[in-house]
Design an enzyme around this catalytic site. Structure first.
Site, PDB file in Angstrom:
ATOM      1  N   LYS A 189      -4.989  -6.976   0.261  1.00 41.28           N
ATOM      2  CA  LYS A 189      -5.160  -5.641   0.826  1.00 41.28           C
ATOM      3  C   LYS A 189      -3.868  -5.248   1.512  1.00 41.28           C
ATOM      4  O   LYS A 189      -3.401  -5.931   2.427  1.00 41.28           O
ATOM      5  CB  LYS A 189      -6.323  -5.635   1.817  1.00 41.28           C
ATOM      6  CG  LYS A 189      -6.487  -4.300   2.515  1.00 41.28           C
ATOM      7  CD  LYS A 189      -7.768  -4.227   3.305  1.00 41.28           C
ATOM      8  CE  LYS A 189      -7.854  -2.913   4.054  1.00 41.28           C
ATOM      9  NZ  LYS A 189      -9.082  -2.809   4.841  1.00 41.28           N
ATOM     10  N   GLU A 233      -2.419 -15.068  -1.361  1.00 43.75           N
ATOM     11  CA  GLU A 233      -3.611 -14.659  -0.598  1.00 43.75           C
ATOM     12  C   GLU A 233      -4.892 -14.836  -1.420  1.00 43.75           C
ATOM     13  O   GLU A 233      -5.914 -15.296  -0.908  1.00 43.75           O
ATOM     14  CB  GLU A 233      -3.488 -13.183  -0.163  1.00 43.75           C
ATOM     15  CG  GLU A 233      -2.530 -12.949   1.004  1.00 43.75           C
ATOM     16  CD  GLU A 233      -3.147 -13.315   2.355  1.00 43.75           C
ATOM     17  OE1 GLU A 233      -4.268 -13.848   2.391  1.00 43.75           O
ATOM     18  OE2 GLU A 233      -2.492 -13.059   3.384  1.00 43.75           O
ATOM     19  N   SER A 263      -9.652   5.972  -0.652  1.00 45.01           N
ATOM     20  CA  SER A 263      -9.903   7.355  -0.243  1.00 45.01           C
ATOM     21  C   SER A 263      -8.738   8.297  -0.529  1.00 45.01           C
ATOM     22  O   SER A 263      -8.935   9.420  -0.993  1.00 45.01           O
ATOM     23  CB  SER A 263     -10.258   7.386   1.248  1.00 45.01           C
ATOM     24  OG  SER A 263      -9.207   6.829   2.027  1.00 45.01           O
ATOM     25  N   LYS A 307      -6.382  -3.994  -3.317  1.00 50.67           N
ATOM     26  CA  LYS A 307      -6.612  -2.700  -2.694  1.00 50.67           C
ATOM     27  C   LYS A 307      -5.335  -2.191  -2.051  1.00 50.67           C
ATOM     28  O   LYS A 307      -4.690  -2.969  -1.356  1.00 50.67           O
ATOM     29  CB  LYS A 307      -7.697  -2.864  -1.634  1.00 50.67           C
ATOM     30  CG  LYS A 307      -8.023  -1.611  -0.868  1.00 50.67           C
ATOM     31  CD  LYS A 307      -9.029  -1.931   0.182  1.00 50.67           C
ATOM     32  CE  LYS A 307      -9.255  -0.694   1.010  1.00 50.67           C
ATOM     33  NZ  LYS A 307     -10.115  -0.902   2.122  1.00 50.67           N
TER      34      LYS A 307
HETATM   35  C1  PBG Z   1     -11.138  -1.296   7.122  1.00 50.61           C
HETATM   36  C2  PBG Z   1     -11.228  -0.663   5.799  1.00 50.61           C
HETATM   37  C3  PBG Z   1     -10.396   0.367   5.358  1.00 50.61           C
HETATM   38  C4  PBG Z   1     -10.831   0.713   4.093  1.00 50.61           C
HETATM   39  C5  PBG Z   1     -11.904  -0.098   3.767  1.00 50.61           C
HETATM   40  N1  PBG Z   1     -12.146  -0.967   4.841  1.00 50.61           N
HETATM   41  C6  PBG Z   1      -9.308   1.085   6.063  1.00 50.61           C
HETATM   42  C7  PBG Z   1      -8.255   0.320   6.704  1.00 50.61           C
HETATM   43  O1  PBG Z   1      -7.991  -0.852   6.388  1.00 50.61           O
HETATM   44  O2  PBG Z   1      -7.638   0.899   7.574  1.00 50.61           O
HETATM   45  C8  PBG Z   1     -10.193   1.799   3.282  1.00 50.61           C
HETATM   46  C9  PBG Z   1     -10.981   2.356   2.190  1.00 50.61           C
HETATM   47  C10 PBG Z   1     -10.451   3.638   1.664  1.00 50.61           C
HETATM   48  O3  PBG Z   1      -9.396   4.150   2.070  1.00 50.61           O
HETATM   49  O4  PBG Z   1     -11.133   4.174   0.799  1.00 50.61           O
HETATM   50  N2  PBG Z   1     -11.681  -2.518   7.276  1.00 50.61           N
END
Ligand code: PBG
Length: 328
Positions: free
Chosen positions: A198, A236, A277, A251
């Site tokens: 991530k 990771e 998103s 991600k």
């Molecule tokens: C936080 C989390 C995030 C998303 C999923 N879980 C945001 C972040 O890490 O700040 C993002 C998902 C998206 O942007 O659609 N645990």
């Protein structure tokens, strides 16, 4: 006369031959996970400004909507709680309230629809007044204390009925500790989807609007990955698999198709990709302006994520995509 030996266009000359030689099938609704934003209350259905077509919903509304979504073949849901500000604190204590609305929500969904899979997001940011995925002490995100809370939270999610717990926090060693906690409590059928690779990304902006969860100070770069790195992603993922992850995730998806492809090549575990998103918001914004054909862009994006090697795609497009596929 021009004697050309190779003419690659021959296998593109009509739809039927293109279909015959297609290397990737369009994703099926059954390969998608639909992320939904839930909140306390009744009859609540409020559109998220930066994510047109996505809503913060109370559970009664969600249950109602799910009947239609299930008919479209969407049976996998990722849950993200929008927690009231007054319940957030530096210790994220609401995360461990066994009667908290997240756990009630999981129970209610599983009561009504026992066959759907619930992917419970496992991180502190929705509950944390500092807006970080871990506990902040003296400006630092402390690892082990956070992992301790996450492990207890995983047990609560599993006891409430979550099919998969999905650590999205990027703390070190959390998958192993979560697995141990689940095993210790006899929760042997609960899976772990590890957000393994991530990245610290600008594409999470609209999600943080949805949950009002942006970091109050600093950024997430001491725990989320640096987007200049790819070998580190393999490291990771490898660690998470060794610690007991059932499914690993990359991600975001679109700027990271190379990482998805590497992950698929290196490992035998199913690879999930999160079409996040900001990626969704860009398609929606350009579509609204008439700058791109939104539906075509959506299909192309989801297919490309699959082509890169993702077995599972978390996407806000899930419902629109499934609808489009049934219309075609
Ligand atoms: C936080 C989390 C995030 C998303 C999923 N879980 C945001 C972040 O890490 O700040 C993002 C998902 C998206 O942007 O659609 N645990």
């Amino acid at each position: 006369m021009y004697l050309m030996k190779k003419r690659p266009r021959r296998i593109r000359k009509n739809q039927f031959i293109r279909d015959l030689v297609a290397e990737t099938a369009l994703p099926e609704a059954s390969q998608l996970v639909y992320p939904v934003f839930i909140q306390e209350g009744r009859n609540h259905f409020q559109e998220i400004a930066s994510m047109p077509g996505q809503y913060r919903m109370s559970i009664d509304t969600l249950l109602q909507k799910m009947a239609a979504w299930k008919k479209l073949g969407i049976n996998n849901y990722a849950l993200f709680p929008n927690v009231e500000n007054k319940l957030k604190n530096a210790k994220s204590s609401e995360a461990l309230n066994a009667n908290g609305f997240l756990y009630q929500a999981i129970k209610k969904i599983k009561d009504r629809y026992p066959d759907v899979n619930i992917f419970a997001d496992l991180a502190l940011d929705p509950f944390n007044s500092d807006g970080h995925d871990g506990i902040v002490e003296n400006g630092e995100i402390v690892n082990d204390k956070t992992v301790e809370i996450l492990s207890r939270m995983a047990v609560l999610q599993a006891q409430a009925g979550a099919d998969f717990v999905c650590p999205s926090d990027m703390m070190d060693g959390r998958v192993g500790m979560i697995r141990k906690a689940l095993e210790t409590d006899g929760l042997t059928t609960t899976g772990i989807v590890a957000y393994s690779a991530k990245y610290a990304s600008a594409f999470y902006g609209p999600f943080r609007d949805a949950l009002d969860s942006a970091p109050r100070a600093g950024d997430k770069k001491t725990y989320q990955m640096d987007y200049r790195n790819s070998r580190e992603a393999i490291k990771e993922i490898d660690l998470d698999i060794k610690e007991g992850a059932d499914i690993v995730m990359v991600k975001p998806a679109l700027s990271y198709l190379d990482i998805i492809s590497e992950a698929k090549r290196y490992f035998k575990h199913p690879v999930a990709a999160y079409n996040v998103s900001g990626e969704y918001a860009m398609v929606k914004a350009a579509g609204k302006n008439g700058w791109i054909d939104e539906n075509k862009a959506m299909v192309e994006i989801l297919t490309s994520i699959k082509r890169a090697g993702a077995d599972i795609i978390f996407t806000y497009h899930a419902v629109d995509y499934a609808k489009l596929r049934t219309e075609q």
